[in-house]
Design a protein around this motif. Sequence first.
Motif, PDB file in Angstrom:
ATOM      1  N   ASP A  90     -67.192  41.818 -20.446  1.00  0.00           N
ATOM      2  CA  ASP A  90     -66.323  42.780 -21.132  1.00  0.00           C
ATOM      3  C   ASP A  90     -66.261  42.546 -22.637  1.00  0.00           C
ATOM      4  OD1 ASP A  90     -65.782  43.874 -18.682  1.00  0.00           O
ATOM      5  OD2 ASP A  90     -63.843  42.827 -18.416  1.00  0.00           O
ATOM      6  N   LEU A  91     -66.673  41.397 -23.093  1.00  0.00           N
ATOM      7  CA  LEU A  91     -66.614  41.083 -24.524  1.00  0.00           C
ATOM      8  C   LEU A  91     -67.613  41.906 -25.333  1.00  0.00           C
ATOM      9  CD1 LEU A  91     -66.191  37.190 -24.414  1.00  0.00           C
ATOM     10  CD2 LEU A  91     -64.503  38.844 -25.239  1.00  0.00           C
ATOM     11  N   ASP A  92     -68.610  42.481 -24.636  1.00  0.00           N
ATOM     12  CA  ASP A  92     -69.608  43.330 -25.305  1.00  0.00           C
ATOM     13  C   ASP A  92     -70.318  42.584 -26.424  1.00  0.00           C
ATOM     14  OD1 ASP A  92     -71.034  45.706 -25.583  1.00  0.00           O
ATOM     15  OD2 ASP A  92     -69.610  46.531 -27.078  1.00  0.00           O
ATOM     16  N   SER A 128     -76.522  36.251 -20.537  1.00  0.00           N
ATOM     17  CA  SER A 128     -76.063  37.261 -21.494  1.00  0.00           C
ATOM     18  C   SER A 128     -76.624  38.624 -21.158  1.00  0.00           C
ATOM     19  CB  SER A 128     -76.485  36.880 -22.909  1.00  0.00           C
ATOM     20  OG  SER A 128     -75.996  35.628 -23.272  1.00  0.00           O
ATOM     21  N   SER A 129     -75.852  39.641 -21.504  1.00  0.00           N
ATOM     22  CA  SER A 129     -76.385  40.998 -21.443  1.00  0.00           C
ATOM     23  C   SER A 129     -77.397  41.170 -22.581  1.00  0.00           C
ATOM     24  CB  SER A 129     -75.253  42.010 -21.578  1.00  0.00           C
ATOM     25  OG  SER A 129     -74.647  41.884 -22.859  1.00  0.00           O
ATOM     26  N   THR A 134     -78.886  39.757 -28.057  1.00  0.00           N
ATOM     27  CA  THR A 134     -79.284  40.130 -29.421  1.00  0.00           C
ATOM     28  C   THR A 134     -78.292  39.593 -30.444  1.00  0.00           C
ATOM     29  OG1 THR A 134     -80.292  42.155 -28.570  1.00  0.00           O
ATOM     30  CG2 THR A 134     -79.813  42.078 -30.937  1.00  0.00           C
ATOM     31  N   LYS A 135     -76.979  39.612 -30.056  1.00  0.00           N
ATOM     32  CA  LYS A 135     -75.938  39.187 -31.006  1.00  0.00           C
ATOM     33  C   LYS A 135     -75.673  37.683 -30.949  1.00  0.00           C
ATOM     34  CE  LYS A 135     -72.407  41.912 -31.534  1.00  0.00           C
ATOM     35  NZ  LYS A 135     -71.224  42.771 -31.310  1.00  0.00           N
ATOM     36  N   HIS A 136     -76.476  36.947 -30.145  1.00  0.00           N
ATOM     37  CA  HIS A 136     -76.287  35.497 -30.003  1.00  0.00           C
ATOM     38  C   HIS A 136     -74.850  35.171 -29.562  1.00  0.00           C
ATOM     39  CE1 HIS A 136     -79.843  34.385 -32.928  1.00  0.00           C
ATOM     40  NE2 HIS A 136     -80.169  35.358 -32.050  1.00  0.00           N
TER      41      HIS A 136
END
Length: 797
Positions: A90-92, A128-129, A134-136
């Motif tokens: 949910d943290l996106d 990770s999604s 991508t956002k580390h």
Amino acid sequence: MLKSFVNIDELFAAIDTDKTYDGVNSGTANRFPVRFVLFDNFRDSYDFISRMSDMDIKIQSVDQWMNPQYDDMFISRIELANRIANHIEDLDGRDCVIAPFSELARFYDNIEFKEFDALITTLKAIQSSNKAYTKHQRVYIVVVGQYGKVSNFENDAQMFAWYMKSDDRQLNYRLVLSNGTDYGVENLCEKYTVVHSIKEWLDLWRNGTNVTNTIISTSPAIYAYEQNALPDNAFNFDKCENVYKFLTLGLGLSFGNVQYKASDEAFWCKLATKIDVTRFSFDQFINEYFQLFELKDYKDFIKAWHNTEDNFDKWLLVTYYLSEFDDDYLSAVLKNCQAYHDRELFEQTLLSIFDFENFIVYIQDRTELFRLLKYSGAPSMDAQERLEERLHKLVADVEYKTAASVLTSYTDIEKEIAIQWLGEGHISVCDIRDMFPDFYCYLQNSGLPIDSQSWIEGYIEKYKKAKFANKYDQNLEDILRVHSANELDFNKWYQDFKTVRTILSDRSDIDVFYWIDGLGIDWIPVICSIIECEKANGIYLNELIVGKALLPTTTPKNKADLEKLVPDNLTKIGDLDNLAHKTNNKYPGYIIEEFNVVKKAIHTIIDSYAGKKIAIISDHGMTYLSQHCSGFNLVGFDSDHHGRSAKKKGGNILPDDKYIVVENDIACSLGHASLCGKVPIGHGAHGGATPEEVLVPIFIISNQELAKTWTAKLLTTELSAADPIVRFVIKGLKEEVPYVIYNGKQYKLISTDNGSEYHSSHINLTAGISGITLCVGTSKQEYQLNINFGVVEDDLI
């Protein structure tokens, strides 16, 4: 893998590097976002969380995932893992700190089911999604004090864990664990941080403010799973399985040398509710609670004991006393107490003497305790049985005289043993003087008021010893062969005595006659001793006379004669006769019962005494020796009173040295052998002509110390100038002329028409003098009068 750091700056440098790393293995680092950040203490963990918060990284607490309806139920490790995984999704792609985490996870089992390891394994494998990759994305799970467990994964290539070592490896917090209760101790929250559930526990560490070094947890869940937290660098656990551990180990309260017993748990729980943890000193608490200046010895203890009826208070008193004293007799007694009531204290005072090898040293202390104790009931049968067993064991180790020093007069068992030892000759009467004064008095030389038949005193002394020995004394038969060899010899001494009716027939001074059925002259020393003790209460033995019963010495015969003496004023107050014929009598129990009957009768008379002159009389005596002799089984006789007397079925009775003939057809045994069948074992008997059956005592008591044969009652309560005459009722006068003395002057008393009322001539009254003395012969009696001189009016003009 597990990396270590020595300060937080190095840790944050590694965090920055990890966040932006794009070199070799960067794919793995970005694929698995979870980072475990390990600390030895909460101080460093809060520093880390604070810096992360300043960097606008969200802080997520696991307590928010708990079921609000069950605030003391652990989230399972599977649910926790799922909650964290869902939260990460949910943290996106945003970063997050999860804390507190270890404050929940530390209680998962890692011994049998390896739940902690399974949780770590699940969390480290969360992926990770695409966006998070991508956002580390990094998710920092804070773990405090659980390095020992997490270090199991230090060589795992998939594991990302950073450990900041603390220069101070001391345990920061002490966690006191209790199972669902704080036992009602007052003001706990003023001194300690207190939590009652897992929810409160997690809230505590989310905030981390105002936490005391000692934390008290009453959460049953935390209590149940405490062992799963070990090893732990952040906490030292003190698990309190009972109230005593909670107070001492948990709260650090001191109770001196008190010894805890599981059976006292309920008392300790009640004590806990009375404790203010902010100001507790056991000594001060005791003194305030019992309103004592100090508890310095057994006397203070007994006084405090009798001032409370509450079992808790008694237990508390015992507990404190034992913490202060350990070498006196009372402390030995109290160590054997469990129920904390009066009877138990009395019983243990009785029994604890046997715990000492040198018991003689403690006899006096034990006696003093008995003197102070106010328990008047009987010990339990169990206590008496144990007492009897230990007494018999004692005489196997020491001589009887030494063992006798342990005896008291408080139980029938001891009385029976004393009687048996006396009867068997193991101890002398002097050995039981202090413990059994009643037995001592009974067995002493009687001091009978008999002049012409001095042999009777020696006979009665031998009779009493034989009665205590429960066997026949041949010396008694030898004496009777001399003084009651036949009817002629018997009458030589029998006719020297007068009947009770003859002795008291002209005694108009006696107000009340009390009759004790079956009281013989063997009881004279005991009754004299009882009355002697009443001198302080103004009761005196004025006269002691020995009279005789009519033959046969049966109740119907002699009661009828006593009733002629006082037709309307004869009061039966005791019944030794009925006791003697009970079918369940056993030696030496019936002797003890006899003492009880006599003492109760005399004390009843004294208690009901109201300034009157009293005569205590009897119809006949009793013998307990006939049970040891065979009966003559005379033919042609009907037995009466077990053959102590017998009636001829027909014709006259022929003379025989075995008996004395009464009224032609009735015979009375001259000796202890009965005329018919044998007297049953355990029975006293009467009806015969032995001295103990025939001779009876007469006691005259009054409120006058000097013996006199008259009584007086003042009729005048107030003397007035108008009628200065004093009036009396005087009974029992013979040839004496009564008079009164007032203000040094004699006034003769004059008899009125009815004979017992007297009045004086006019008395010259003097202001301030109200005392008047009645004189009869050499006897005097003092009275106080109200003097009324009339009213003097003031001059109205």
